[in-house]
Design a protein around this motif. Sequence first.
Motif, PDB file in Angstrom:
ATOM      1  N   GLN A   3       0.836  -1.188   0.000  1.00  0.00           N
ATOM      2  CA  GLN A   3       0.000   0.000   0.000  1.00  0.00           C
ATOM      3  C   GLN A   3       0.881   1.251   0.000  1.00  0.00           C
ATOM      4  N   LEU A   4       0.290   2.373  -0.391  1.00  0.00           N
ATOM      5  CA  LEU A   4       1.024   3.631  -0.374  1.00  0.00           C
ATOM      6  C   LEU A   4       1.553   3.936   1.023  1.00  0.00           C
ATOM      7  N   GLU A  11       4.859   9.348   5.742  1.00  0.00           N
ATOM      8  CA  GLU A  11       4.643   9.849   7.099  1.00  0.00           C
ATOM      9  C   GLU A  11       5.111  11.299   7.202  1.00  0.00           C
ATOM     10  N   ARG A  12       6.216  11.613   6.524  1.00  0.00           N
ATOM     11  CA  ARG A  12       6.748  12.987   6.534  1.00  0.00           C
ATOM     12  C   ARG A  12       5.933  13.885   5.595  1.00  0.00           C
ATOM     13  N   TRP A  13       5.561  13.334   4.441  1.00  0.00           N
ATOM     14  CA  TRP A  13       4.780  14.074   3.454  1.00  0.00           C
ATOM     15  C   TRP A  13       3.496  13.291   3.174  1.00  0.00           C
ATOM     16  N   PRO A  14       2.460  13.454   4.003  1.00  0.00           N
ATOM     17  CA  PRO A  14       1.233  12.655   3.855  1.00  0.00           C
ATOM     18  C   PRO A  14       0.530  12.937   2.529  1.00  0.00           C
ATOM     19  N   ALA A  15      -0.062  11.892   1.989  1.00  0.00           N
ATOM     20  CA  ALA A  15      -0.812  12.010   0.735  1.00  0.00           C
ATOM     21  C   ALA A  15      -2.255  12.389   1.037  1.00  0.00           C
ATOM     22  N   THR A  16      -2.721  13.451   0.398  1.00  0.00           N
ATOM     23  CA  THR A  16      -4.142  13.804   0.488  1.00  0.00           C
ATOM     24  C   THR A  16      -4.905  13.267  -0.718  1.00  0.00           C
ATOM     25  N   GLN A  17      -4.146  12.852  -1.762  1.00  0.00           N
ATOM     26  CA  GLN A  17      -4.731  12.239  -2.958  1.00  0.00           C
ATOM     27  C   GLN A  17      -4.037  10.898  -3.171  1.00  0.00           C
ATOM     28  N   PRO A  18      -4.360   9.890  -2.381  1.00  0.00           N
ATOM     29  CA  PRO A  18      -3.598   8.639  -2.388  1.00  0.00           C
ATOM     30  C   PRO A  18      -3.659   7.849  -3.692  1.00  0.00           C
ATOM     31  N   ASP A  19      -4.625   8.156  -4.552  1.00  0.00           N
ATOM     32  CA  ASP A  19      -4.696   7.454  -5.827  1.00  0.00           C
ATOM     33  C   ASP A  19      -3.870   8.136  -6.921  1.00  0.00           C
ATOM     34  N   ALA A  20      -3.303   9.304  -6.613  1.00  0.00           N
ATOM     35  CA  ALA A  20      -2.511  10.055  -7.590  1.00  0.00           C
ATOM     36  C   ALA A  20      -1.028   9.757  -7.399  1.00  0.00           C
ATOM     37  N   ILE A  21      -0.255  10.000  -8.439  1.00  0.00           N
ATOM     38  CA  ILE A  21       1.194   9.891  -8.334  1.00  0.00           C
ATOM     39  C   ILE A  21       1.692  10.913  -7.314  1.00  0.00           C
ATOM     40  N   SER A  64      14.474   6.976   2.551  1.00  0.00           N
ATOM     41  CA  SER A  64      13.784   5.683   2.445  1.00  0.00           C
ATOM     42  C   SER A  64      13.268   5.439   1.036  1.00  0.00           C
ATOM     43  N   LEU A  65      13.037   6.528   0.283  1.00  0.00           N
ATOM     44  CA  LEU A  65      12.579   6.397  -1.101  1.00  0.00           C
ATOM     45  C   LEU A  65      13.739   6.543  -2.070  1.00  0.00           C
ATOM     46  N   ASN A  66      14.609   7.495  -1.815  1.00  0.00           N
ATOM     47  CA  ASN A  66      15.788   7.673  -2.660  1.00  0.00           C
ATOM     48  C   ASN A  66      17.034   7.660  -1.788  1.00  0.00           C
ATOM     49  N   GLY A  79       1.286   1.242 -10.064  1.00  0.00           N
ATOM     50  CA  GLY A  79       2.439   0.840 -10.854  1.00  0.00           C
ATOM     51  C   GLY A  79       2.205  -0.458 -11.595  1.00  0.00           C
ATOM     52  N   PRO A  80       3.261  -1.086 -12.082  1.00  0.00           N
ATOM     53  CA  PRO A  80       3.126  -2.343 -12.816  1.00  0.00           C
ATOM     54  C   PRO A  80       2.375  -3.394 -12.003  1.00  0.00           C
ATOM     55  N   GLY A  81       1.403  -4.031 -12.647  1.00  0.00           N
ATOM     56  CA  GLY A  81       0.607  -5.043 -11.972  1.00  0.00           C
ATOM     57  C   GLY A  81      -0.314  -4.482 -10.918  1.00  0.00           C
ATOM     58  N   GLY A  82      -0.524  -3.161 -10.936  1.00  0.00           N
ATOM     59  CA  GLY A  82      -1.390  -2.533  -9.941  1.00  0.00           C
ATOM     60  C   GLY A  82      -0.742  -2.305  -8.599  1.00  0.00           C
ATOM     61  N   GLU A  83       0.560  -2.630  -8.496  1.00  0.00           N
ATOM     62  CA  GLU A  83       1.276  -2.458  -7.233  1.00  0.00           C
ATOM     63  C   GLU A  83       1.939  -1.086  -7.192  1.00  0.00           C
ATOM     64  N   PRO A  84       1.987  -0.444  -6.028  1.00  0.00           N
ATOM     65  CA  PRO A  84       2.717   0.820  -5.914  1.00  0.00           C
ATOM     66  C   PRO A  84       4.197   0.627  -6.218  1.00  0.00           C
ATOM     67  N   ILE A  85       4.806   1.631  -6.835  1.00  0.00           N
ATOM     68  CA  ILE A  85       6.228   1.580  -7.129  1.00  0.00           C
ATOM     69  C   ILE A  85       6.848   2.936  -6.831  1.00  0.00           C
ATOM     70  N   GLY A  86       8.008   2.926  -6.206  1.00  0.00           N
ATOM     71  CA  GLY A  86       8.762   4.145  -5.943  1.00  0.00           C
ATOM     72  C   GLY A  86       9.931   4.235  -6.896  1.00  0.00           C
ATOM     73  N   LEU A  87      10.206   5.432  -7.379  1.00  0.00           N
ATOM     74  CA  LEU A  87      11.288   5.633  -8.342  1.00  0.00           C
ATOM     75  C   LEU A  87      12.054   6.902  -8.024  1.00  0.00           C
ATOM     76  N   PHE A  88      13.357   6.874  -8.291  1.00  0.00           N
ATOM     77  CA  PHE A  88      14.163   8.085  -8.265  1.00  0.00           C
ATOM     78  C   PHE A  88      15.008   8.115  -9.538  1.00  0.00           C
ATOM     79  N   GLU A  89      15.750   9.195  -9.736  1.00  0.00           N
ATOM     80  CA  GLU A  89      16.499   9.537 -10.946  1.00  0.00           C
ATOM     81  C   GLU A  89      15.528  10.057 -12.017  1.00  0.00           C
ATOM     82  N   SER A  90      15.699  11.330 -12.357  1.00  0.00           N
ATOM     83  CA  SER A  90      14.738  11.993 -13.238  1.00  0.00           C
ATOM     84  C   SER A  90      14.630  11.327 -14.605  1.00  0.00           C
ATOM     85  N   GLY A  91      15.751  10.832 -15.146  1.00  0.00           N
ATOM     86  CA  GLY A  91      15.685  10.166 -16.445  1.00  0.00           C
ATOM     87  C   GLY A  91      14.865   8.894 -16.399  1.00  0.00           C
ATOM     88  N   ALA A  92      15.060   8.110 -15.341  1.00  0.00           N
ATOM     89  CA  ALA A  92      14.284   6.882 -15.178  1.00  0.00           C
ATOM     90  C   ALA A  92      12.808   7.198 -14.994  1.00  0.00           C
TER      91      ALA A  92
END
Length: 234
Positions: A3-4, A11-21, A64-66, A79-92
Amino acid sequence: MRQLSDFPITERWPATQPDAIQLYSFATPNGVKVSIALEELGLPYEAHLVRIGKDDQKTDAFLSLNPNGKIPAIIDPNGPGGEPIGLFESGAILQYLAEKTGKLLPQDPARRIETLQWVYFQMGGVGPMFGQFGHFYKFAADKVKDPYPVERYGNEARRLLSVLETRLQSRTFMMDDDYTIADIALFPWVRTLDLFYEAKDHLKLAEFPAVMAWLDRCMSRPASQTGFKIPAAD
């Protein structure tokens, strides 16, 4: 299923729109690449300000994310398969968003890899070299009296601009008439040479007319105008 809320950064930056990127960023050349792409693609997203001047990017929550401690980073709850995915590096991130939507990256295999080579050209050359030039030209000018760093990185910046100038001869965008993630990766860095580093005259940017005309085209797009301002500063 993950889950997100399983991502400690929320926890530091809570999501108010949890279905959005979830976008964690600051309005630097690297940061605005992603906000501009999200605007171009019309994807729903929520932007969180990471105050790099206050070392937010060095906190445990952000690391913890990057683990590299740099903006931008994202979490896509779908994300892929409907699972949440975290990414860093702007090109990626740019490549991921383009592949997710089927936009801003040609479908033809040859043109796709040609586009990606220009993304990597930015990641490996333009970003690091322009950044080093800006550091010594603007931020370390009162600390480093030796002119060598400014000369070295200034010459390399001009060499890279000449590569772009050749590429953009008789082209509207990096991939002819197609606006792609290659343009989005590159133009914020060219923009910063004048508008942030204030090096227009030093680098003689007028000697690169095709680059300057392309920059104007990229900057004038509505998504660019919005993306430059995201995340909004405090």
